[in-house]
Motif scaffolding. Sequence first.
Motif, mmCIF file in Angstrom:
data_model
loop_
_atom_site.group_PDB
_atom_site.id
_atom_site.type_symbol
_atom_site.label_atom_id
_atom_site.label_comp_id
_atom_site.label_asym_id
_atom_site.label_seq_id
_atom_site.Cartn_x
_atom_site.Cartn_y
_atom_site.Cartn_z
ATOM 1 N N LEU A 1 -17.138 16.517 30.285
ATOM 2 C CA LEU A 1 -17.333 17.603 29.329
ATOM 3 C C LEU A 1 -16.853 17.263 27.916
ATOM 4 N N GLY A 2 -16.784 15.963 27.640
ATOM 5 C CA GLY A 2 -16.420 15.533 26.292
ATOM 6 C C GLY A 2 -14.967 15.756 25.933
ATOM 7 N N GLU A 3 -14.117 16.072 26.942
ATOM 8 C CA GLU A 3 -12.706 16.315 26.664
ATOM 9 C C GLU A 3 -11.914 15.025 26.831
ATOM 10 N N ALA A 4 -11.595 14.386 25.726
ATOM 11 C CA ALA A 4 -10.803 13.147 25.816
ATOM 12 C C ALA A 4 -9.503 13.443 26.548
ATOM 13 N N ASP A 5 -9.133 12.552 27.459
ATOM 14 C CA ASP A 5 -8.015 12.866 28.338
ATOM 15 C C ASP A 5 -7.136 11.641 28.541
ATOM 16 N N VAL A 6 -5.869 11.799 28.212
ATOM 17 C CA VAL A 6 -4.920 10.685 28.297
ATOM 18 C C VAL A 6 -4.808 10.172 29.732
ATOM 19 N N LEU A 7 -4.571 11.074 30.668
ATOM 20 C CA LEU A 7 -4.295 10.638 32.036
ATOM 21 C C LEU A 7 -5.541 10.071 32.711
ATOM 22 N N LYS A 8 -6.706 10.661 32.398
ATOM 23 C CA LYS A 8 -7.919 10.150 33.034
ATOM 24 C C LYS A 8 -8.273 8.760 32.522
ATOM 25 N N THR A 9 -7.897 8.476 31.293
ATOM 26 C CA THR A 9 -8.143 7.127 30.786
ATOM 27 C C THR A 9 -7.211 6.139 31.485
ATOM 28 N N LEU A 10 -5.992 6.563 31.754
ATOM 29 C CA LEU A 10 -5.062 5.678 32.478
ATOM 30 C C LEU A 10 -5.573 5.370 33.883
ATOM 31 N N GLN A 11 -6.309 6.331 34.451
ATOM 32 C CA GLN A 11 -6.843 6.109 35.802
ATOM 33 C C GLN A 11 -7.827 4.939 35.851
ATOM 34 N N LEU A 12 -8.282 4.498 34.699
ATOM 35 C CA LEU A 12 -9.249 3.393 34.673
ATOM 36 C C LEU A 12 -8.561 2.032 34.747
ATOM 37 N N MET A 13 -7.243 2.035 34.791
ATOM 38 C CA MET A 13 -6.511 0.767 34.844
ATOM 39 C C MET A 13 -6.159 0.430 36.296
ATOM 40 N N PRO A 14 -6.066 -0.871 36.618
ATOM 41 C CA PRO A 14 -5.760 -1.233 38.007
ATOM 42 C C PRO A 14 -4.385 -0.714 38.442
ATOM 43 N N GLY A 15 -4.301 -0.341 39.684
ATOM 44 C CA GLY A 15 -3.030 0.144 40.231
ATOM 45 C C GLY A 15 -2.828 1.623 40.025
ATOM 46 N N ILE A 16 -3.699 2.237 39.224
ATOM 47 C CA ILE A 16 -3.566 3.672 38.963
ATOM 48 C C ILE A 16 -4.828 4.350 39.459
#
Lengths: 327, 799
Positions: free
Chosen positions: B143-158
Amino acid sequence: MKNIKVYLVIVITSLMIFSIACEKVINLDIEDAKIKIVLNGIISSDSAVIVHISKSRHILDNAQISFLSDAQVKLYENETEIGSMTHIGNGFYKIHYTPKKGFDYKVAVSHSNYDDAYAITRVLNSVQIISIDTFTTYGQYQDNNLNFNLKFTDPIDEKNYYMLTLINHYYEMQYSDTVKNIDTLYVGPDTTIVYITYGGYVRTPRRIFVLPNTEDVIIESQSEKGLVFSDELISGKTYTLRFYSSYYNFWGDTNRVYVQLKSIPKELYLYYKSLQQYYNNHGDPFSEPVMVYTNVVNGLGIFSSQSIYSDSLVFINTNNHWYYNNK
Amino acid sequence: MEKSKFLIIFLLLFFFLSLEKSYAQRYTISGFVQDKRSGEKLFWANIYDTRTKLGTTSNEYGFFSLTLPSDTVELTISFVGYATFQTKFFLNSNLKLNIELDPVIQIAEVTVTDRRSEELVKSTQMSLIEMPVQQIKTLPVLLGEADVLKTLQLMPGIQSGSEGSSGLYVRGGGPDQNLILLDGVPVYNASHLFGFFSVFNPDAISSVRLIKGGFPARYGGRLSSVIDIRMKEGNLRKFAGEGSIGNVSSKFTFEGPIIKDKTSFIVSGRRTYIDILAAPIISAINRAAGGSDNLRAGYFFWDANAKINHKISEKDRVFLSFYAGRDKAYTNSKNKYVYNDTTNTSINRFKLTWGNVTSALRWNHVYNDKLFSNLTLIYSNYLFDTGMEFLEYRGNKLTSNYAFNYFSGIENTGGIIDFDFRPVPKHSLKFGGNYLYHTFKPGVSAFKITDGSTSLTQEFGNKNIYANEFYSYIEDSWDISALIKANLGVHYSGFILKNKYYDSFQPRISTRFLITDKISIKAAYSQMQQYIHLLTNSTIGLPTDLWLPSTDSIRPENSHQVALGFNYDFHKDWDLSIEGYYKTMDNLIEYKEGASFFQLSQNWESKLEIGEGYSYGAEVLIRKNYGQLTGWIGYTLSWSWRKFENLNFGEPFPYKYDRRHDVAVVLMYKLNENIDFGLTWVYGTGNAVTLGIARYLPLVEYDEFVQYYDSFYYYGQEIEYYKGRNSYRMPPYHRLDLSANFNKKIKWGERTWSVGLYNAYSRQNPFYLYFGWDNMGNRVLKQVSLFPIIPSVRYSFKF
């Protein structure tokens, strides 16, 4: 409380709809979904061995439950074969053999279409009831309760598991003012004549409750069948268990209430506990599904034993009030 | 335990002995690194002398101190997203050096030292993720809502939890095992909208840093990760603002100097308007369905950030920061009817609200060029409140009122003191401590009944619990040789609840061995202890989750983690990181089988099972940091297990978010100054769920009647057979998101149109499964998915 749940579900569901939730049928990819033999039975040292054999069905199978009437079922005592059990109808198999306390019993089931299954249990010694005291408490809305204090001593140096049940035993008569099946007549208070169409002794389990707010800490599961507990907190001690039952299902003129303290093996304790949790929570989206314990190797179900120590109390109806009489 | 204590004492002794060693004439360069345009301090900037190969990083407040031999110094100061500053001079006295870095506008045109790769290879810190806020804003999101935590989810181990959720599951740990700090203040429920968005508004954030292993001694209190989020300080030089209008929310941030180069402020706010958009639709649907006269239902959240930053002197600065956020879901219905010529009104209300408030007052002080301190006073409060009310009016007279409320939460007040000390060139010390006073509110219910002349108000449930938590720590970043560097530390923490006292002595070791200038190997061990627990419903993530303290019967959670890493800076634009880890966790809690939040009659402790967990895995991250095309590919291979004596009959079972394979491909392409594109593709093994695979009969005891029962008698009593807890895998999850940003400079600033496609190929990812029936009456397994392809558009502006 239920309303809160409903509202919560509505809100969550609304949000899901807002999010254009969609649904589809998917394949159930199960590696090990073979049909298994289901063995159920409880044996005791005062009756012949009877077990029930059926088969599991795939979770998506709509067909009716099938009992197995053509299985080979054998009973072993301490690994020595006692004999084959005979199908007596609707999946029940019987052998005229009475188990002995302290012995291990194995039932092995084989069938041409399914993997062989077996289960082992041990018949335990019963634990004696030292005393039972009763008293009545009177509720506001005629919800009078029959309270029990049951005293027993848990055997020392061993892990023990128990089930407590109450059995109501009374003489039941069914009446009719038209059907004349039985010779005996009953003259009602208004002098109308009614006929007794059936008369016989009935044994029904009584629902037991633990006292609210002062819940007995040792009780781990309660169901229509009874109370289940272990000696985790009372090992080797003399303990007085408090519980009650309603007068509601007293019938006829005289009721004998059997109080049964059953010593059960761990497998049956785990089975009863998990089965009750399973029924309590099945279909509730707010809790994890509960797995029901099984001790059947290569199969499902429960094969176990119980050793009952029983005591009884008699209650007599006088002018619609029940009074404790004697044993 | 005793062995590790001796080891620490030995190492500390060794360190202090090493202080005695005399050094050649050396001088200290100290100062702050800051943004040239706004004057804001830059945290964790890299300061490195290319001749001696000695370096350091600026601390959380932009301060650095580097002692070097008296000689020619070639100093490189770099920070991601900024042009690298290089200077050469002869060092013959202690030097104050405040460095201002220029934000990089056109990354492709600027030749910069690859700071990230350098840090990656040379630092002792492993398992570290830094996420530039600009990158968070560029990537495509729901929904176009930039999100700190969801971006972190794109890193390995998270890993993410269920579809769309912002919950983090780091190296097999639970969502409660992440220490989420906003300006140093713990945040307890970092989710809006049932986890679909995190509470952090990227416009108010200046930096995000996550550590998932090799924890430095300054952090403690959680087992699996530290997420250190810093708010912007406010522009010290000019007024600036930014805002955006999107599908579901709008936000606005304004900052500027109160006194130029001395005092600044920043305020930021965000609110969703799902409720406003949906209200007429819900009302119309309700009327069409013959519902109550007047039904209102909706959901919204808002959050606000504010900060004031004041420079008292060159040596003293104070900051006051504040965050508040609230979510509310509600229904209100009103029915009117006439009876005996009197208008009667019945009103039903339901609400579900939750939110955080955090505040921090911070004072930085520079004692001299080698010693820096930071004192923070903190307050945080998380409250969850749900309730319903039924009111009945006859005319204007209230005739009956039934109300039920349930609330829970956690409140903290406390302080933290941290010191940075650079006594000699090869040692950089950090030490300090904290104290927190917790108030746990583990679920209280209140009934209020007014009926005619009778009125009753009653509260029941769990009383507030008060606890004290503290820690102290010391860590030393030690340049043992040009090739070997270590960060050694100890963290001692304690927890007092009534008469119960728990404490823990936690050694932390991180080492780096430099094979070449471009290749290093790292190893780390850390022990962590966590005194508070999150009791969470494992089927769906709700804000009903309870934060609970350790008690007599519920011991603190603790973990041991070892990690081994390989870092290779194999190209000027690229770097590679491979890490393996093994983690054990004790005293984890779960609901007993069948127990849930709704069983209010039970004491919360009686609903719990205590067990252990262990996880292990490997993570690979290939990253391209510079050029027109930037991004990364992350891959995680992992296992995460739980073992509870009374769950799954004592057998180990996979954690719900045990994910064997987890892949993320993230690409950002800058076509020119005005247009950039973003792409993310994620793949994850399906979540582990408990699903029936067969049905069978329960125990039926034989009596004279039972043999005559037919199968119909048993129908409703059948038992579903589960092979084991979490033994079934949902179908795998994968999703492609695309975005494009069209930037344009306009006379008063800059505007951006962002368009995005979430789930571009409309994959129906599983949210949950259930058994139902098809049109032919066959029993089938059904999958519910939440988000098909969802387009989004957002207009942003900046001035």
